[in-house]
Design an enzyme around this catalytic site. Structure first.
Site, mmCIF file in Angstrom:
data_model
loop_
_atom_site.group_PDB
_atom_site.id
_atom_site.type_symbol
_atom_site.label_atom_id
_atom_site.label_comp_id
_atom_site.label_asym_id
_atom_site.label_seq_id
_atom_site.Cartn_x
_atom_site.Cartn_y
_atom_site.Cartn_z
ATOM 1 N N GLU A 127 0.860 -1.448 -0.110
ATOM 2 C CA GLU A 127 0.083 -0.387 0.112
ATOM 3 C C GLU A 127 1.190 1.165 0.319
ATOM 4 O O GLU A 127 1.932 1.191 0.523
ATOM 5 C CB GLU A 127 -0.831 0.337 1.292
ATOM 6 C CG GLU A 127 -2.171 0.952 1.398
ATOM 7 C CD GLU A 127 -3.003 1.111 2.584
ATOM 8 O OE1 GLU A 127 -3.808 1.748 2.470
ATOM 9 O OE2 GLU A 127 -2.132 0.392 3.371
ATOM 10 N N LYS A 142 -10.116 0.685 -2.300
ATOM 11 C CA LYS A 142 -10.045 -0.570 -0.196
ATOM 12 C C LYS A 142 -11.398 1.017 0.217
ATOM 13 O O LYS A 142 -11.677 1.562 -0.592
ATOM 14 C CB LYS A 142 -9.288 0.558 0.283
ATOM 15 C CG LYS A 142 -9.112 0.395 1.946
ATOM 16 C CD LYS A 142 -7.742 1.132 2.282
ATOM 17 C CE LYS A 142 -7.374 1.021 3.739
ATOM 18 N NZ LYS A 142 -6.011 1.673 4.683
ATOM 19 N N CYS A 172 -4.502 -2.994 3.547
ATOM 20 C CA CYS A 172 -4.554 -2.842 4.986
ATOM 21 C C CYS A 172 -5.999 -2.805 6.217
ATOM 22 O O CYS A 172 -5.726 -4.495 6.829
ATOM 23 C CB CYS A 172 -4.132 -1.707 5.166
ATOM 24 S SG CYS A 172 -2.964 -1.165 6.746
#
Length: 277
Positions: free
Chosen positions: A49, A122, A166
């Site tokens: 990321e 995301k 994440c």
């Protein structure tokens, strides 16, 4: 592309970086590490990321955002995949959002011909605050809303990957919604504070409960903006065993995904078939 892996195996690599505020510097680092990983036989390589930019300010990524299908970041990523004859899961890059003051934090996937074949924006945005640390991704990032699975075929063998990023790691319902996959790929930039307590536990849990491999690619060190990331890029097998780990610093891990191992775990403990909800 390497043909050294057996048809029921896939050679993979995960890159760890300590990205800087200089975009081209990060792209050059990514290119160098991708070349090294490809030379070891990796057929699929993952970037972390924010690999292309860890800005001095959160708003720096807004200035670097690109339109899907156009821009120097995407052009160079496509070229890296093609030059190294690999599938490239390109961490996250900033793409245009509906709001001009925000970006989508997006994973793009390129095939060995340099063509874009996958995308995931995301969904879960990180928020964390203590007396000394504060992170609020929603201030500069617009949340995605569509889960994504990547399917590729190599040597007549199909491989299915779940794409997440994440903070998504803390939401197991996302992983369940993706169905059965061979591997969950998780680019990340976990903070040192949260990573030291939760990172490995969460990764291993996602592997165990979904009876699949988990491959994470992390930021791992102290950045110029003084943010410290946890690192520990890992490959974990469907039984929850850590097969490879890079605790800190720049570099990469490599390993093999095995259909035989997936079948072994799922046949001796068919938990996925035992689900009631």
């Amino acid at each position: 592309m390497s043909a050294s892996a057996m048809p029921s195996q896939l050679q993979i690599a995960s890159i760890q970086m300590i990205s800087t505020p200089v975009l081209q510097e990060n792209l050059d680092t990514a290119n160098r590490l991708i070349e090294q990983a490809a030379k070891t036989g990796a057929q699929l390589v993952v970037l972390p990321e924010y690999f292309c930019l860890m800005g001095l300010k959160d708003t720096d990524k807004v200035l670097a955002r690109e339109t899907l299908g156009s821009g120097p970041i995407q052009e160079q990523l496509a070229a890296m995949a093609k030059a190294n004859d690999i599938y490239l899961v390109a961490g996250t890059i900033p793409l245009e959002a509906q709001s001009t003051s925000k970006v989508l934090n997006t994973t793009l996937v390129f095939n060995p011909q340099g063509e874009r074949i996958g995308r995931y924006d995301k969904i879960h945005l990180f928020g964390f605050q203590t007396a000394t640390e504060r992170y609020e991704e929603s201030e500069t990032i617009e949340a995605g809303n569509t889960p994504s699975v990547l399917s590729i075929k190599i040597n007549h063998e199909e491989w299915r990957f779940g794409l997440s990023i994440c903070y998504d790691l803390r939401f197991p319902e996302l992983y369940r919604s993706l169905g059965e996959v061979d591997c969950h790929i998780i680019p990340a930039a976990f903070t040192y504070t949260t990573g030291k307590d939760h990172w490995e536990i969460l990764l291993r849990a996602r592997a165990i409960e979904n009876q699949c491999y988990v491959l994470s690619s992390a930021q791992g060190g102290t950045h110029i903006n003084q943010r410290r990331t946890w690192g520990n890029s890992m490959l974990i097998d469907p039984w929850g065993t850590v097969l490879a780990n890079l605790p800190e610093g720049e570099g990469f891990i490599s390993g093999v995904l095995s259909k035989d191992k997936l079948n072994e775990v799922r046949s001796k403990l068919p938990a996925l078939k035992h689900r009631k909800l």
